[in-house]
Scaffold this active site. Structure first.
Site, PDB file in Angstrom:
ATOM      1  N   HIS A   1      34.527  42.767  89.309  1.00 40.70           N
ATOM      2  CA  HIS A   1      34.248  43.856  88.092  1.00 40.70           C
ATOM      3  C   HIS A   1      34.493  43.291  86.983  1.00 40.70           C
ATOM      4  O   HIS A   1      34.485  43.910  85.748  1.00 40.70           O
ATOM      5  CB  HIS A   1      33.285  45.138  88.451  1.00 40.70           C
ATOM      6  CG  HIS A   1      32.517  45.824  89.124  1.00 40.70           C
ATOM      7  ND1 HIS A   1      32.726  46.116  90.346  1.00 40.70           N
ATOM      8  CD2 HIS A   1      30.908  46.199  89.080  1.00 40.70           C
ATOM      9  CE1 HIS A   1      31.490  46.139  90.749  1.00 40.70           C
ATOM     10  NE2 HIS A   1      30.534  45.907  90.113  1.00 40.70           N
TER      11      HIS A   1
ATOM     12  N   GLU B   1      19.842  47.054  95.662  1.00 41.09           N
ATOM     13  CA  GLU B   1      21.226  46.141  96.523  1.00 41.09           C
ATOM     14  C   GLU B   1      20.966  45.454  97.224  1.00 41.09           C
ATOM     15  O   GLU B   1      22.232  44.889  97.395  1.00 41.09           O
ATOM     16  CB  GLU B   1      21.575  46.215  95.163  1.00 41.09           C
ATOM     17  CG  GLU B   1      21.894  48.028  95.105  1.00 41.09           C
ATOM     18  CD  GLU B   1      23.367  48.293  93.691  1.00 41.09           C
ATOM     19  OE1 GLU B   1      24.070  46.999  93.679  1.00 41.09           O
ATOM     20  OE2 GLU B   1      23.548  49.428  94.293  1.00 41.09           O
TER      21      GLU B   1
ATOM     22  N   ASN C   1      23.806  41.582  91.586  1.00 38.16           N
ATOM     23  CA  ASN C   1      25.180  40.764  91.888  1.00 38.16           C
ATOM     24  C   ASN C   1      25.389  41.237  93.584  1.00 38.16           C
ATOM     25  O   ASN C   1      25.766  40.282  94.600  1.00 38.16           O
ATOM     26  CB  ASN C   1      26.104  41.662  91.833  1.00 38.16           C
ATOM     27  CG  ASN C   1      25.991  41.566  89.873  1.00 38.16           C
ATOM     28  OD1 ASN C   1      25.821  40.517  89.191  1.00 38.16           O
ATOM     29  ND2 ASN C   1      25.938  42.869  88.953  1.00 38.16           N
ATOM     30  N   ASP C   2      25.405  42.631  94.145  1.00 39.33           N
ATOM     31  CA  ASP C   2      24.788  43.347  95.738  1.00 39.33           C
ATOM     32  C   ASP C   2      24.387  42.213  96.401  1.00 39.33           C
ATOM     33  O   ASP C   2      24.619  41.974  97.218  1.00 39.33           O
ATOM     34  CB  ASP C   2      25.495  44.918  95.762  1.00 39.33           C
ATOM     35  CG  ASP C   2      26.253  44.846  95.007  1.00 39.33           C
ATOM     36  OD1 ASP C   2      27.836  44.715  96.111  1.00 39.33           O
ATOM     37  OD2 ASP C   2      26.500  45.940  94.582  1.00 39.33           O
TER      38      ASP C   2
ATOM     39  N   CYS D   1      19.070  43.873  86.330  1.00 37.80           N
ATOM     40  CA  CYS D   1      20.219  44.822  85.862  1.00 37.80           C
ATOM     41  C   CYS D   1      21.375  44.003  85.915  1.00 37.80           C
ATOM     42  O   CYS D   1      22.671  43.727  85.713  1.00 37.80           O
ATOM     43  CB  CYS D   1      19.913  46.037  85.837  1.00 37.80           C
ATOM     44  SG  CYS D   1      20.989  47.318  87.269  1.00 37.80           S
TER      45      CYS D   1
HETATM   46  C1  PEP Z   1      24.451  45.168  90.813  1.00 35.35           C
HETATM   47  O1  PEP Z   1      25.226  44.851  92.382  1.00 35.35           O
HETATM   48  O2  PEP Z   1      23.316  43.905  91.220  1.00 35.35           O
HETATM   49  C2  PEP Z   1      24.984  45.443  90.405  1.00 35.35           C
HETATM   50  C3  PEP Z   1      24.246  45.572  88.841  1.00 35.35           C
HETATM   51  O3  PEP Z   1      26.155  46.379  90.434  1.00 35.35           O
HETATM   52  P1  PEP Z   1      27.490  46.550  90.554  1.00 35.35           P
HETATM   53  O4  PEP Z   1      27.257  44.997  89.656  1.00 35.35           O
HETATM   54  O5  PEP Z   1      28.127  47.755  89.585  1.00 35.35           O
HETATM   55  O6  PEP Z   1      28.159  46.138  91.901  1.00 35.35           O
HETATM   56 MG    MG Z   2      25.786  46.405  92.603  1.00 38.29          MG
END
Ligand code: PEP
Ligand code: MG
Length: 542
Positions: A188, A429, A452-453, A500
């Protein structure tokens, strides 16, 4: 001149002063002191410094974010000067001949425990404030206050590693670049750097030598190079590179106001991701058509206690109003894993990314969840808010969430508090959510794919683990197939699906996503115009 190398997670050139970031040391040592009167004086002086810092913070917050958010610094000033608190510290120094840092830490523990034992919610909340002011005093006394405060000019932060809760504390207008010795591209902190549109390097071989503090430094976010004390020639080359970079940014400005439509006419929703109401400025500057992900947990990370319903309402309302009727998708609390704060009292876990986090906290502690939902629904009356839920794995969870949402709406109706109906969506995710996305699609209004997750869980690769960087393959077929499947299932049920996660801004994949039928891309504000350029050049039908 010294030269160091790292891996870039966001491009750009920064030229400024170097500032070493030291982690806060929470352990306070007990020392026996000879002259208690002198130690009391040392404490009094630290207290004066603390109060004047809090005054400055109050004035700054009043100007930047308004009276409601500034109030806390006024309360902290009063607490730091409170007779009982100050007397307890001075008495302990005098009677036990201990160092001031230790006396502050002991009195802090006693007062915090006392507040925590109270019945009243408000008074219980003061325990965090006592910890906060005491931490400030300990840092002043021990000279470990963050170096960033020492510089008037913008700085390049160099650190071993940075947790999101540390990164959010930096004053954004004083931050030029981030360089860490550890770190991973999908953390993050890297995401925050992209949101702030500053160069960021990880895995850099620079030592954290205090003598580097204040030295001139150049960060080249394109090559992953850091120059400390650059020679005249390097400085000249880098200044030219910076000017070119600014020129390119300028060129992209021509895309402002242009539609997000492919060369063959398919419209895409191009939104931006934010973590703080202040980020709305860059969303508007970069002409995103909405906010596709407001990571609401950053409101919690920036706070020393649970943000109240009123504080959250004000934050969401501000964003909704500033976006003037454009869509604002707010994700409910995704705390846990790398995003932790003390006041949640989360226990250490073996596998925090697969642990007690996000919606799992909300469903087991519904009072936290309901406070946020009430704030969100109240804010819905002021703009075009949508709500989305993170870390979903099953239809049952979604039904439970919808039950709680209904309770909150009934409560608001009974209290005659105005709100609007809002779109409810979920993040896809987890591989589980992707696999049952046909069933999930019948329950919600939209999907937003958190790549991402989704990537970390599908490839079994911890996104925080720097050693696994080169195994992290965001273009892996497994991920791309899942995205395609999720979009198909969404469309079959008549709902829309977006991305996202960071992959949404991957310029190599814009056309692939468009061809898959992805309806929305939500990216860092700094990437909006670059993605717009690609959308406009892409063809949806081959
Ligand atoms: C993701 O996991 O892709 C996401 C957008 O959430 P974060 O990066 O905050 O876990
Ligand atoms: Mg996430």
């Amino acid at each position: 001149m010294l030269k160091f190398n790292g891996t870039s997670v966001f491009g750009g050139i920064a030229i400024g002063s170097l500032c070493i970031f030291q982690k806060k040391e929470n352990k306070v040592e007990r020392r026996q002191i000879e002259d208690a009167a002198q130690e009391v004086q040392r404490f009094e002086k630290a207290k004066e410094t603390g109060i004047s810092q809090l005054k400055e913070l109050y004035d700054k917050a009043l100007k930047d974010v308004g009276e409601a958010e500034a109030m806390i610094f006024e309360v902290h000033q009063m607490m730091m000067d409170d007779g009982d608190y100050v007397d307890s510290i001075c008495n302990m120094i005098t009677e036990e001949h201990v160092n001031a840092e230790y006396a502050v830490s002991q009195v802090r523990n006693r007062f915090a425990a006392m507040f925590e034992a109270m019945d009243d919610d408000y008074m219980r909340g003061r325990a965090a404030d006592i910890r906060d002011i005491s931490q400030r005093l300990i840092e002043i006394l021990s000279g470990t206050q963050q170096a960033m405060d020492m510089f008037q000019e913008p700085v390049v932060i160099v650190a071993q590693d940075l947790a999101p809760s540390e990164t959010v504390q930096f004053e954004k207008d004083k931050l030029l670049a981030i360089v860490t010795r550890e770190g991973s591209a999908n953390s993050h902190t890297a995401i925050l750097a992209r949101t702030m549109d500053i160069p960021a390097l990880i895995q850099t071989d620079i030592e954290l030598k205090p003598e580097y503090n204040g030295k001139k430094v150049i960060v080249d976010g394109f090559t992953g190079t850091v120059y400390v004390d650059p020679d005249a020639e390097t400085l000249k080359v880098m200044e030219e590179k910076l000017a070119k970079c600014q020129e390119e940014k300028q060129l992209l400005q021509q895309l402002k106001g242009k539609e997000d439509v492919t060369a063959d006419g398919r419209k895409i929703k191009l939104y931006a991701n934010i973590g703080n109401p202040k980020d709305v400025e860059s969303v508007l500057q970069n002409d995103a058509r909405g906010i596709g992900l407001f990571r609401s947990e950053f409101l919690y990370l920036e706070s020393s206690n649970f943000p109240t319903e009123e504080e959250q309402f004000q934050a969401y309302k501000t964003v909704a109003e500033k976006m003037e009727g454009k869509k604002v998708i707010i994700r409910t609390l995704d705390i846990g894993a790398d995003k932790t704060v003390d006041y949640f009292g989360l226990e250490q876990e073996e596998n925090p990314a697969m642990g007690y986090r996000a919606i799992r906290i909300c469903l087991t502690q519904p009072e936290i969840f309901k406070t946020q939902l009430r704030a969100l629904y109240r804010a819905s009356a002021y703009g075009e808010i949508a709500i989305m839920f993170p870390m979903i794995t099953s239809v049952e969870e979604v039904r439970e969430i919808k039950g709680i949402v209904e309770e909150v709406k009934e409560e608001l109706e009974k209290q005659e508090i105005p709100f609007k109906e809002v779109e409810l969506g979920i993040m896809i995710e987890t591989p589980a959510a992707a696999m049952v996305s046909d069933d999930l699609a019948k329950e919600v209004d939209f999907f937003s794919i958190g790549t991402n997750d989704l990537t970390q869980y599908t490839l079994a690769i911890d996104r925080q683990n720097a050693k696994l960087g080169h195994f992290y393959q965001p273009h892996h077929k497994a991920i791309l197939r899942m995205i395609e499947m999720v979009v198909k299932n969404a469309h079959a049920a008549g709902i829309w699906a977006g991305i996202c996660g960071e992959l949404g801004a991957d310029l190599e994949l814009t056309e692939t996503f468009v061809k898959m039928g992805v309806d929305e891309l939500s990216v860092s504000p700094s990437m909006v115009l670059k993605v717009r350029k690609n959308i406009r050049e892409a063809k949806a039908e081959s």
